[in-house]
Design a protein around this motif. Structure first.
Motif, PDB file in Angstrom:
ATOM      1  N   GLY A 100      16.643 -28.045 -15.556  1.00  0.00           N
ATOM      2  CA  GLY A 100      15.455 -27.251 -15.313  1.00  0.00           C
ATOM      3  C   GLY A 100      14.370 -27.503 -16.352  1.00  0.00           C
ATOM      4  O   GLY A 100      14.485 -28.363 -17.233  1.00  0.00           O
ATOM      5  N   ASN A 178       5.795 -28.193 -20.323  1.00  0.00           N
ATOM      6  CA  ASN A 178       6.849 -28.024 -19.325  1.00  0.00           C
ATOM      7  C   ASN A 178       7.854 -29.149 -19.533  1.00  0.00           C
ATOM      8  O   ASN A 178       7.716 -30.247 -18.977  1.00  0.00           O
ATOM      9  N   ASP A 356      19.900 -21.043  -6.613  1.00  0.00           N
ATOM     10  CA  ASP A 356      18.955 -21.996  -7.181  1.00  0.00           C
ATOM     11  C   ASP A 356      18.631 -21.472  -8.570  1.00  0.00           C
ATOM     12  O   ASP A 356      17.897 -20.488  -8.718  1.00  0.00           O
ATOM     13  N   ASP A 358      16.813 -21.951 -11.165  1.00  0.00           N
ATOM     14  CA  ASP A 358      15.475 -21.598 -11.647  1.00  0.00           C
ATOM     15  C   ASP A 358      14.517 -21.298 -10.506  1.00  0.00           C
ATOM     16  O   ASP A 358      13.301 -21.213 -10.722  1.00  0.00           O
ATOM     17  N   ASN A 359      15.083 -21.148  -9.291  1.00  0.00           N
ATOM     18  CA  ASN A 359      14.278 -20.820  -8.113  1.00  0.00           C
ATOM     19  C   ASN A 359      13.074 -21.745  -7.973  1.00  0.00           C
ATOM     20  O   ASN A 359      11.957 -21.312  -7.701  1.00  0.00           O
ATOM     21  N   SER A 360      13.333 -23.026  -8.168  1.00  0.00           N
ATOM     22  CA  SER A 360      12.256 -24.017  -8.088  1.00  0.00           C
ATOM     23  C   SER A 360      12.694 -25.157  -7.185  1.00  0.00           C
ATOM     24  O   SER A 360      13.804 -25.696  -7.334  1.00  0.00           O
ATOM     25  N   ASN A 362      11.415 -27.955  -7.364  1.00  0.00           N
ATOM     26  CA  ASN A 362      11.159 -29.188  -8.103  1.00  0.00           C
ATOM     27  C   ASN A 362      12.348 -29.636  -8.945  1.00  0.00           C
ATOM     28  O   ASN A 362      12.259 -30.655  -9.638  1.00  0.00           O
ATOM     29  N   THR A 363      13.434 -28.884  -8.913  1.00  0.00           N
ATOM     30  CA  THR A 363      14.607 -29.245  -9.713  1.00  0.00           C
ATOM     31  C   THR A 363      15.852 -29.223  -8.837  1.00  0.00           C
ATOM     32  O   THR A 363      15.987 -28.375  -7.954  1.00  0.00           O
TER      33      THR A 363
END
Length: 698
Positions: A100, A178, A356, A358-360, A362-363
């Protein structure tokens, strides 16, 4: 008089700034470089010359004015994760999920009074241990003039190695890095360095060795993720004897285990899904009332496409939050799918928890923890390998171990056999009590009677009359146990079992005498005694039908899956000594039956007898009990016929008394004719016979 003219000449004010760096400029722990000041003094004085008439006058000087110019070169680089208003040189304990992004905030500020350029650099602590995937990391920035935001932008890792920011006095840049992690698992710590170098301080040849042209901040993150322990149990088994109507109950407990402070974190927006095995469907539609939470966990909501409706194959609950040490408990019922075969041995119900981290989008760090190991995803994020049990093994959950189990089923089947018939004397006493035996056989797949009240039996009269001449000795009931049904009594001795009086009936609970219950194929033999007190030999008295009493043994299974009660009826018959007296007419008193057409003994009335004739009496004593092993011996029998019974009308014929008993004699003791029989075997008959002569009328 001629006036005087004055000529004034203004001197230009020249300012010369010669730069030199002081040696007292060091970076503070906050990341701020102290003032680096060069003081330049500018002194200015005006003069004027003039003539008076033609005569030159002395030069006139003004007062001297002094300007002292101070140049300051300073900047700061501070970390702002904890509090934007307070800065230091490190961001610590920033939580990050495996693979993450960790977010780090910094502020680079020109705290001097002249324009300066700053080159930033972003790097891992060591090349050999790359904690961050810097190629996929970025930094966003905003330039501020005081509090007014200006230029914004995003720079890549490559740009962050030499990106230069030129800041005027009072300007600053706020960074948000980030930083993407890679290859990190629970409990890992990562370190990242951000530095900024002042061009003035770095390039000035007069920079003192103690002066720091470069400031560095350290960013530290720790990898945390929830640790799920999933335990699924069958809390109510399915009755295979009633598949059309019975239901089974499952309970799912999902806990976010507290491994340690450096590892555990809250689970946010997770999904809990259950997919039933072949042969089962939901028996009752699920609602939020079927979900219980503890430790701050939230219930979530049912997925409309998989909401656990009646007849469906499972459910999915979304949006569940589970803090560390929090639990979510889901209870639901299932039944047999009428359209599919059910194999209880392979019907293992699995549960999955999807998070998920990190609830993203993108990862790629979505964890799927499941009781089915083949359905799991990204479990390598955990430092300790969890155990997946499918046999109902209890787990403590410290390492996130999971457990489920095959469908528990009930197939209870019990039989009652061993109907017995016993014979008893009219009065048994303790020694003459007889024992009936009834056999319980467990033909089902489950242990029977290991729970109080699950398996009881009663022993009652079939006519309900009390007291009876024949009655059960309720205080002397025992059982014997054969665990495998082979006839080998495991306990070796009968086990006493005491009754509980319920509504006037003695109820015997198998559990009180055999707490472990009756194993599959095992048998329990009930041994109970009956006794008699002055029971009539025949009912009614003039009948030849023996008196008997039926006792009913009723086995009553209870609790889940209980089959119908079964019963057997045992019979106890009163047997003992019968005494029959016969007579025959001997007209010549010669011991030969004769006269009045009689050719044998009879118990009928003889009406043709005359004075002087003789009558032969025969008394038969019979043991009416059946042959061994059912019957019993009768001992010490005394046959007696009193003289007074007939002496008024007839006289005993001396020496006429005889007996068929081999070792016995018939005698006249002056008051009665008697014969003693030591033992009368079952079904045996012994006879006493004597003769009397009818008196002549006077």
């Amino acid at each position: 008089m001629k006036s005087n003219n004055f000529n004034y000449s203004l001197l230009a004010v020249g300012v010369a700034a010669v730069m030199g760096i002081s040696t007292g400029a060091n970076a503070a722990t906050s990341g701020t470089v102290g003032d680096t000041t060069t003081k330049v003094t500018i002194t200015n004085q005006a003069s004027a010359s003039y003539n008076v008439g033609e005569l030159k006058q002395p030069t006139v000087y003004s007062n001297e004015v002094v300007i002292e110019v101070s140049e300051q070169v300073s900047f700061s680089l501070v970390s702002n994760n904890e509090d934007d208003s307070l800065g230091d040189d490190s961001n610590v304990n920033e939580e990050v999920a495996p693979n993450g992004f960790a977010s780090f905030k910094h502020t680079l500020a020109n705290t001097g009074n002249r324009t300066d350029s700053y080159t930033i650099k972003l790097e891992n602590v060591t090349e050999d241990d790359k904690d961050y995937d810097l190629e996929n990391s970025t930094a966003t920035f905003t330039v501020y003039s005081g509090t007014t935001a200006g230029t914004t932008g995003t720079i890549t890792f490559a740009q962050a190695q030499n990106q230069t920011f030129t800041l005027d006095k009072g300007q600053s840049v706020q960074f948000t890095i980030n930083a993407k992690t890679t290859g990190n698992i629970g409990g890992n710590e990562q370190a990242l360095l951000l530095s900024a170098t002042s061009s003035i301080l770095a390039n000035n040849a007069n920079t003192n060795a103690d002066t720091k042209p470069t400031l560095t901040n350290t960013d530290r993150s720790i990898t945390k993720l929830p640790t799920f322990s999933i335990v699924k149990t069958v809390t109510n088994a399915l009755d295979l004897n009633d598949l059309d109507n019975d239901t089974a109950e499952y309970q799912i407990v999902v806990k976010n285990n507290e491994v340690n402070d450096s590892y555990s974190t809250e689970a946010v927006d997770v999904a809990i899904a259950d997919n039933l095995p072949t042969g089962l469907i939901i028996a009752k539609s699920l609602t939020t009332s079927d979900i219980q939470v503890e430790g701050g966990a939230t219930i979530g909501s049912f997925d409309t496409a998989n909401a656990g409706a009646i007849g469906s194959k499972g459910f999915n609950i979304k949006g569940v939050n589970i803090p560390v040490a929090g639990t979510v408990t889901i209870t639901f019922t299932v039944k047999k799918d009428p359209n599919a075969a059910l194999d209880p041995a392979t019907a293992i119900n699995h549960v999955s928890v999807t998070d998920d981290l990190d609830n993203s989008a993108n990862t790629a760090n979505t964890v799927i923890d499941s009781t089915d190991k083949n359905a799991e995803q990204n479990m390598a994020f955990y430092a300790v390998t969890e155990q997946n049990h499918t046999d109902g093994t209890k787990v403590n959950g410290t390492n996130g171990d999971d457990s489920t189990m095959p469908l528990l089923t009930i197939k209870r089947s019990l039989s009652l056999s061993g109907v017995t018939t016993k014979e008893i004397a009219p009065t048994s006493g303790t020694l003459g009590q007889v024992t009936h035996q009834t056999v319980i056989t467990n033909k089902g797949q489950d242990v029977e009677g290991d729970t109080a009240g699950e398996l009881t039996f009663t022993i009652t009269d079939d006519d309900g009359n009390t007291p009876d001449a024949i009655s059960v000795v309720s205080s002397n009931v025992t059982i014997t146990y054969d665990a495998d049904g082979t006839g080998n009594i495991a306990t070796g001795e009968p086990i006493p079992i005491s009754p509980t009086l319920k509504n006037g009936v003695s109820v015997y609970d198998i559990h009180t005498a055999l707490p472990g219950g009756i194993a599959t194929n095992g048998t329990v033999t009930i041994n109970y005694k009956v006794e008699s007190i002055k029971a009539p030999l025949f009912t009614p008295v003039n009948s030849t039908t023996p008196t008997f009493e039926n006792t009913v043994v009723t086995l009553t299974p209870k609790l889940e899956g209980a089959p119908t009660p079964v019963a057997v009826t045992d019979t106890t018959t009163v047997k003992g000594l019968t005494l029959d007296k016969f007579q025959a007419l001997d007209v010549n008193c010669d011991g030969i039956i004769s006269g009045a057409g009689e050719i044998d003994f009879t118990d009928d009335k003889i009406e043709q007898a005359e004075p002087g004739q003789c009558v032969i009496y025969r008394i038969d004593a019979k043991n009416t009990s059946s042959a061994a092993p059912l019957g019993f011996d009768i001992t010490d029998v005394v046959i007696l016929d009193e003289l007074a019974e007939f002496s008024a009308n007839a006289d005993y014929v001396d020496n006429s008394a005889t007996t068929t008993f081999a070792n016995g004699t018939a005698t006249n003791n002056g008051t009665a004719i008697t014969t003693t029989i030591a033992t009368l075997a079952p079904q045996a008959t012994e006879t006493m016979q004597f003769k009397v002569k009818i008196k002549t009328a006077r």
